[in-house]
Design a protein around this motif. Structure first.
Motif, PDB file in Angstrom:
ATOM      1  N   ASP A 108      28.456  52.613 -56.929  1.00 46.57           N
ATOM      2  CA  ASP A 108      27.925  51.821 -56.977  1.00 46.57           C
ATOM      3  C   ASP A 108      27.528  50.541 -55.859  1.00 46.57           C
ATOM      4  N   SER A 133      25.735  50.103 -49.043  1.00 47.27           N
ATOM      5  CA  SER A 133      25.091  50.445 -48.102  1.00 47.27           C
ATOM      6  C   SER A 133      25.973  50.356 -47.069  1.00 47.27           C
ATOM      7  N   HIS A 144      22.266  59.489 -48.516  1.00 51.05           N
ATOM      8  CA  HIS A 144      20.962  58.671 -48.931  1.00 51.05           C
ATOM      9  C   HIS A 144      20.665  58.920 -50.087  1.00 51.05           C
ATOM     10  N   GLU A 145      19.849  58.318 -50.333  1.00 43.96           N
ATOM     11  CA  GLU A 145      19.213  58.314 -51.519  1.00 43.96           C
ATOM     12  C   GLU A 145      18.512  59.692 -52.605  1.00 43.96           C
ATOM     13  N   ASP A 146      18.710  60.682 -51.575  1.00 45.94           N
ATOM     14  CA  ASP A 146      18.155  62.458 -51.840  1.00 45.94           C
ATOM     15  C   ASP A 146      19.907  62.903 -52.198  1.00 45.94           C
ATOM     16  N   GLY A 159      24.081  53.842 -45.501  1.00 50.21           N
ATOM     17  CA  GLY A 159      23.438  54.575 -46.958  1.00 50.21           C
ATOM     18  C   GLY A 159      24.914  54.389 -47.580  1.00 50.21           C
TER      19      GLY A 159
END
Length: 266
Positions: A109, A112, A145-147, A242
Motif C-alpha cells: 500500500d 506509486s 495497475h489498479e486492475d 503503478g
C-alpha cells in the motif's frame, strides 16, 4: 539617530570582515544543503515483519521465519487454488499463453512507482505435492495497475539454478509484462532475450535489486555488480507508473523481507 547609524555601519563592517564573510558563506552552504535534502526522493522501507500494509490478491500471506530470518510467507489462496484446480490441462495452457492466469500478488500500500530502485530479499520453492513443472516462481512486480493484471515483473525460478540441464539453467530468471507479454509468448517470439542464468537455490534467501529508468530495467542478484538480466524495452513505456507487489506463480511457497523502494531523483 547618530547611534542607529553607527550601529548599522558597525554591522556592515563586521559582515565585510573575513569572519563575517565566512559566516555568510556558512549560512549559504547550510541553506543549500537543506534544499538538497528536501529535494531528495523519500526512501520507503518495508521490513515485512508482519502483513500490515499488504493487499493480497489470490494469495495467502502470513508472518513467518525462514532460515532464522523473519519475513512473510506467501502461497496461492485456497479459493484461487480451487479455481485453478477446476481448469483442464488445456485450459491452463491457454491461460498461460494468453495472459489470463490467476495473478498472485500482494500489493504494498501507498507506493506509486515509475522510476527508481527496488531492493528485496526473496526465497521460493515448490510446494509439497505440487505439479512437476513447478519451479518455486518468486519475484517482484512493479508499475502495477489498479486492475491487478497489468504490470511488469522480474522473477526467479530457483530450482533451475543448479539443474543438470543447461537449458533449464538458462531459464533461471525471467522478465514478463502482463497481461500481453507472458513468459511463454516472450520465449516463443524472442528466444533467450528475456531470460538468463544465475546461481539459485530453492528455499534460500536471495537478494535482488531492480533498477528502472524509462523503458529500461536491470535485475541484479546476490549483490553482484553486473546485472543478471537487462531489458531495454519495458512494455509500459517511458512514463509507466503503478504500484509494487510481491509476486508468485502456481505451486510456489515464497518468503519475502526487507523491501526498500528508492524513487529516482526528479
Amino acid at each position: 539617530m547618530r547611534m542607529h547609524a553607527d550601529a548599522t555601519v558597525s554591522r556592515r563592517h563586521r559582515l565585510a570582515t573575513p569572519g563575517g564573510l565566512l559566516w555568510l558563506t556558512g549560512v549559504a552552504l547550510t541553506l543549500t544543503a537543506l534544499a538538497d535534502v528536501a529535494a531528495q526522493p523519500a526512501v520507503r522501507r518495508v521490513p515485512l515483519a508482519d502483513i500490515a500494509g499488504l493487499r493480497p490478491h489470490n494469495v495467502a500471506v502470513s508472518p513467518a521465519t525462514l532460515n532464522g530470518r523473519a519475513g512473510v510467507r506467501m502461497t496461492m489462496s485456497d479459493e484461487a487454488r480451487a479455481r485453478f484446480t477446476a481448469l483442464t490441462p488445456a485450459q491452463r495452457e491457454e491461460a498461460a499463453r494468453t495472459g489470463q492466469t490467476l495473478e498472485q500478488l500482494a500489493v504494498i500500500d501507498g507506493i506509486s512507482f515509475g522510476n527508481g530502485t527496488i531492493e528485496a530479499e526473496i526465497a521460493g520453492a515448490p510446494q509439497t505435492g505440487t505439479f512437476e513443472g513447478a519451479r518455486g516462481f518468486v519475484g517482484i512486480a512493479f508499475r502495477v495497475h489498479e486492475d491487478l493484471r497489468t504490470y511488469e515483473a522480474f522473477y526467479l525460478r530457483p530450482t533451475n539454478g543448479r539443474a543438470d540441464d543447461q537449458v533449464r539453467r538458462n531459464h533461471a530468471v525471467q522478465y514478463i509484462s502482463h497481461p500481453a507479454w507472458t513468459w511463454s509468448r516472450l520465449r516463443t517470439e524472442f528466444p533467450k532475450k528475456y531470460e538468463s542464468y544465475v546461481d539459485l537455490e530453492p528455499g534460500v534467501w536471495t537478494k535482488v535489486r531492480i533498477e528502472v529508468q524509462g523503458t529500461r530495467a536491470r535485475l541484479f542478484v546476490h549483490d553482484q555488480p553486473q546485472p543478471t538480466l537487462i531489458v531495454n524495452d519495458l512494455r509500459t513505456g517511458a512514463d509507466g507508473r503503478g504500484g509494487i507487489a510481491l509476486w508468485i506463480d502456481v505451486g510456489t511457497e515464497a518468503h519475502f523481507r526487507n523491501v526498500v523502494v528508492t524513487p529516482a531523483k526528479p
